[in-house]
Design a protein around this motif. Structure first.
Motif, PDB file in Angstrom:
ATOM      1  N   VAL A   4      12.879  -0.889  -0.931  1.00 39.82           N
ATOM      2  CA  VAL A   4      13.638  -1.749  -1.829  1.00 39.82           C
ATOM      3  C   VAL A   4      13.897  -3.068  -1.116  1.00 39.82           C
ATOM      4  CG1 VAL A   4      15.819  -2.077  -3.070  1.00 39.82           C
ATOM      5  CG2 VAL A   4      14.762   0.197  -2.970  1.00 39.82           C
ATOM      6  N   ILE A   5      13.518  -4.156  -1.778  1.00 40.70           N
ATOM      7  CA  ILE A   5      13.817  -5.502  -1.282  1.00 40.70           C
ATOM      8  C   ILE A   5      14.665  -6.167  -2.358  1.00 40.70           C
ATOM      9  CG2 ILE A   5      12.881  -7.716  -0.540  1.00 40.70           C
ATOM     10  CD1 ILE A   5      10.347  -6.196   0.357  1.00 40.70           C
ATOM     11  N   GLU A   6      15.903  -6.474  -2.019  1.00 44.20           N
ATOM     12  CA  GLU A   6      16.835  -7.010  -3.002  1.00 44.20           C
ATOM     13  C   GLU A   6      16.594  -8.503  -3.241  1.00 44.20           C
ATOM     14  OE1 GLU A   6      20.744  -5.778  -1.668  1.00 44.20           O
ATOM     15  OE2 GLU A   6      20.322  -3.680  -2.153  1.00 44.20           O
ATOM     16  N   ASP A   7      17.442  -9.117  -4.057  1.00 42.19           N
ATOM     17  CA  ASP A   7      17.279 -10.516  -4.460  1.00 42.19           C
ATOM     18  C   ASP A   7      17.392 -11.492  -3.285  1.00 42.19           C
ATOM     19  OD1 ASP A   7      17.114  -9.582  -7.051  1.00 42.19           O
ATOM     20  OD2 ASP A   7      19.153 -10.193  -7.593  1.00 42.19           O
ATOM     21  N   ASN A   8      16.673 -12.607  -3.410  1.00 44.70           N
ATOM     22  CA  ASN A   8      16.794 -13.767  -2.523  1.00 44.70           C
ATOM     23  C   ASN A   8      16.426 -13.471  -1.072  1.00 44.70           C
ATOM     24  OD1 ASN A   8      17.896 -15.061  -4.850  1.00 44.70           O
ATOM     25  ND2 ASN A   8      19.881 -14.167  -4.329  1.00 44.70           N
ATOM     26  N   VAL A   9      15.405 -12.669  -0.886  1.00 44.78           N
ATOM     27  CA  VAL A   9      14.929 -12.316   0.452  1.00 44.78           C
ATOM     28  C   VAL A   9      13.719 -13.169   0.793  1.00 44.78           C
ATOM     29  CG1 VAL A   9      13.870 -10.479   1.838  1.00 44.78           C
ATOM     30  CG2 VAL A   9      15.842  -9.978   0.368  1.00 44.78           C
ATOM     31  N   TRP A  10      13.664 -13.608   2.047  1.00 47.11           N
ATOM     32  CA  TRP A  10      12.545 -14.396   2.549  1.00 47.11           C
ATOM     33  C   TRP A  10      11.941 -13.638   3.726  1.00 47.11           C
ATOM     34  CZ3 TRP A  10      13.464 -19.379   5.827  1.00 47.11           C
ATOM     35  CH2 TRP A  10      12.242 -19.923   6.222  1.00 47.11           C
ATOM     36  N   VAL A  11      10.645 -13.370   3.639  1.00 45.30           N
ATOM     37  CA  VAL A  11       9.901 -12.644   4.665  1.00 45.30           C
ATOM     38  C   VAL A  11       8.844 -13.586   5.216  1.00 45.30           C
ATOM     39  CG1 VAL A  11       8.360 -10.695   5.028  1.00 45.30           C
ATOM     40  CG2 VAL A  11      10.337 -10.421   3.549  1.00 45.30           C
ATOM     41  N   GLY A  12       8.860 -13.806   6.518  1.00 44.09           N
ATOM     42  CA  GLY A  12       7.923 -14.732   7.155  1.00 44.09           C
ATOM     43  C   GLY A  12       6.509 -14.194   7.252  1.00 44.09           C
ATOM     44  N   ASP A  13       5.642 -14.988   7.855  1.00 41.13           N
ATOM     45  CA  ASP A  13       4.234 -14.624   8.030  1.00 41.13           C
ATOM     46  C   ASP A  13       4.084 -13.331   8.833  1.00 41.13           C
ATOM     47  OD1 ASP A  13       3.622 -17.005   6.779  1.00 41.13           O
ATOM     48  OD2 ASP A  13       2.747 -17.959   8.540  1.00 41.13           O
ATOM     49  N   ARG A  48       0.834  -1.198   0.000  1.00 42.51           N
ATOM     50  CA  ARG A  48       0.000   0.000   0.000  1.00 42.51           C
ATOM     51  C   ARG A  48       0.863   1.240   0.000  1.00 42.51           C
ATOM     52  NH1 ARG A  48      -3.968  -1.730   4.931  1.00 42.51           N
ATOM     53  NH2 ARG A  48      -4.632  -3.702   4.040  1.00 42.51           N
ATOM     54  N   GLY A  49       0.355   2.302  -0.565  1.00 37.65           N
ATOM     55  CA  GLY A  49       1.031   3.587  -0.508  1.00 37.65           C
ATOM     56  C   GLY A  49       1.434   4.090  -1.869  1.00 37.65           C
ATOM     57  N   SER A  50       1.908   5.346  -1.893  1.00 41.32           N
ATOM     58  CA  SER A  50       2.246   6.008  -3.143  1.00 41.32           C
ATOM     59  C   SER A  50       3.733   5.983  -3.465  1.00 41.32           C
ATOM     60  CB  SER A  50       1.752   7.455  -3.100  1.00 41.32           C
ATOM     61  OG  SER A  50       2.305   8.121  -1.973  1.00 41.32           O
ATOM     62  N   GLY A  51       4.555   5.488  -2.551  1.00 41.70           N
ATOM     63  CA  GLY A  51       5.982   5.383  -2.807  1.00 41.70           C
ATOM     64  C   GLY A  51       6.302   4.171  -3.662  1.00 41.70           C
ATOM     65  N   SER A  52       7.499   4.164  -4.221  1.00 47.43           N
ATOM     66  CA  SER A  52       7.952   3.062  -5.055  1.00 47.43           C
ATOM     67  C   SER A  52       8.299   1.850  -4.188  1.00 47.43           C
ATOM     68  CB  SER A  52       9.198   3.510  -5.832  1.00 47.43           C
ATOM     69  OG  SER A  52       9.815   2.423  -6.465  1.00 47.43           O
ATOM     70  N   VAL A  53       7.928   0.666  -4.663  1.00 48.55           N
ATOM     71  CA  VAL A  53       8.308  -0.595  -4.017  1.00 48.55           C
ATOM     72  C   VAL A  53       8.943  -1.458  -5.098  1.00 48.55           C
ATOM     73  CG1 VAL A  53       7.523  -2.666  -2.817  1.00 48.55           C
ATOM     74  CG2 VAL A  53       6.463  -0.450  -2.311  1.00 48.55           C
ATOM     75  N   VAL A  54      10.210  -1.812  -4.893  1.00 50.63           N
ATOM     76  CA  VAL A  54      10.952  -2.638  -5.835  1.00 50.63           C
ATOM     77  C   VAL A  54      11.320  -3.929  -5.120  1.00 50.63           C
ATOM     78  CG1 VAL A  54      13.010  -2.823  -7.281  1.00 50.63           C
ATOM     79  CG2 VAL A  54      11.849  -0.617  -7.037  1.00 50.63           C
ATOM     80  N   ILE A  55      10.902  -5.062  -5.688  1.00 51.81           N
ATOM     81  CA  ILE A  55      11.182  -6.374  -5.095  1.00 51.81           C
ATOM     82  C   ILE A  55      12.024  -7.166  -6.082  1.00 51.81           C
ATOM     83  CG2 ILE A  55      10.175  -8.531  -4.260  1.00 51.81           C
ATOM     84  CD1 ILE A  55       7.765  -6.910  -3.303  1.00 51.81           C
ATOM     85  N   GLY A  56      13.166  -7.657  -5.601  1.00 52.51           N
ATOM     86  CA  GLY A  56      14.111  -8.378  -6.434  1.00 52.51           C
ATOM     87  C   GLY A  56      13.705  -9.818  -6.703  1.00 52.51           C
ATOM     88  N   SER A  57      14.564 -10.508  -7.439  1.00 55.05           N
ATOM     89  CA  SER A  57      14.313 -11.888  -7.844  1.00 55.05           C
ATOM     90  C   SER A  57      14.340 -12.846  -6.656  1.00 55.05           C
ATOM     91  CB  SER A  57      15.374 -12.325  -8.848  1.00 55.05           C
ATOM     92  OG  SER A  57      15.262 -11.591 -10.033  1.00 55.05           O
ATOM     93  N   ASN A  58      13.582 -13.927  -6.788  1.00 52.34           N
ATOM     94  CA  ASN A  58      13.553 -15.034  -5.830  1.00 52.34           C
ATOM     95  C   ASN A  58      13.068 -14.613  -4.449  1.00 52.34           C
ATOM     96  OD1 ASN A  58      14.784 -16.713  -7.880  1.00 52.34           O
ATOM     97  ND2 ASN A  58      16.674 -15.623  -7.386  1.00 52.34           N
ATOM     98  N   PHE A  59      12.161 -13.656  -4.426  1.00 53.69           N
ATOM     99  CA  PHE A  59      11.553 -13.207  -3.174  1.00 53.69           C
ATOM    100  C   PHE A  59      10.461 -14.181  -2.764  1.00 53.69           C
ATOM    101  CE2 PHE A  59       7.978 -11.010  -1.161  1.00 53.69           C
ATOM    102  CZ  PHE A  59       8.599 -10.431  -0.072  1.00 53.69           C
ATOM    103  N   HIS A  60      10.386 -14.460  -1.461  1.00 55.53           N
ATOM    104  CA  HIS A  60       9.313 -15.297  -0.927  1.00 55.53           C
ATOM    105  C   HIS A  60       8.698 -14.597   0.280  1.00 55.53           C
ATOM    106  CE1 HIS A  60       9.816 -19.234  -3.019  1.00 55.53           C
ATOM    107  NE2 HIS A  60      10.949 -18.640  -3.350  1.00 55.53           N
ATOM    108  N   SER A  61       7.367 -14.535   0.296  1.00 52.83           N
ATOM    109  CA  SER A  61       6.681 -13.965   1.459  1.00 52.83           C
ATOM    110  C   SER A  61       5.848 -15.040   2.137  1.00 52.83           C
ATOM    111  CB  SER A  61       5.767 -12.815   1.048  1.00 52.83           C
ATOM    112  OG  SER A  61       4.546 -13.296   0.516  1.00 52.83           O
ATOM    113  N   GLY A  62       5.677 -14.861   3.437  1.00 53.46           N
ATOM    114  CA  GLY A  62       4.725 -15.671   4.172  1.00 53.46           C
ATOM    115  C   GLY A  62       3.325 -15.104   3.984  1.00 53.46           C
TER     116      GLY A  62
END
Length: 168
Positions: free
Chosen positions: A101-110, A58-72
């Motif tokens: 900014v979320i770079e490559d290969n980041v894992w974010v839990g539930d 949510r929001g008006s700012g930029s969100v950049v998510i890199g490759s191989n991202f996984h979210s809970g």
């Protein structure tokens, strides 16, 4: 028979959820997987092999998510804040953009919350239930409210697996 029906329903749901994200995102790489209800802002850019299991951006700012991202499940990224130093109290109608900014290969839990103005560096892991309020270093494992570094990944192993192209 019933198992096959449930598999088809699951695939249909995933198709529907993916279509929503593809329609909303500014850019999207290959291999997007959306396994549960997700919503992204029009300022969201997704690289290859992004996996959402219930994400709200949510929001008006930029969100950049890199490759191989996984979210809970039930994750939230907020990319702007109300202007509390404006012409009214407790805040005025203005919004202040805070890019993420979320770079490559980041894992974010539930149930992780990422606040605006943050960079989560390559290879980081964010523990379930955390609130990320400041930058996360490369290969750090963070947790808590606010999220703090409590460990680092084995960087040699991480780099070896990355060089071998072993991505989930």
């Amino acid at each position: 028979m019933l198992r096959q029906v449930f598999k088809k329903i699951y695939r249909l749901r995933r198709f529907f959820f993916r279509a929503i994200v593809l329609n909303q995102a500014r850019e999207c790489g290959r291999g997007l997987k959306v396994n549960s209800w997700s919503w992204v802002s029009k300022e969201t850019k997704l690289a290859d092999n992004v996996n959402f299991n219930g994400m709200s951006i949510r929001g008006s700012g930029s969100v950049v998510i890199g490759s191989n991202f996984h979210s809970g499940k039930d994750c939230l990224i907020i990319s702007d804040i109300h202007n509390y130093e404006g012409t009214e109290i407790p805040y005025d109608s203005g919004l202040i953009k805070k890019n993420v900014v979320i770079e490559d290969n980041v894992w974010v839990g539930d149930r992780v919350i990422v606040l605006g103005g943050v960079t989560i560096s390559e290879g980081a892991i964010v523990q379930a239930g955390s609130v990320v309020t400041k930058d996360v270093p490369k290969c750090a494992i963070v947790g808590g409210h606010p999220a703090q570094v409590f460990k680092f990944r084995d960087i040699e192993r991480y780099e070896r697996l990355k060089d071998e192209g072993r991505f989930h």
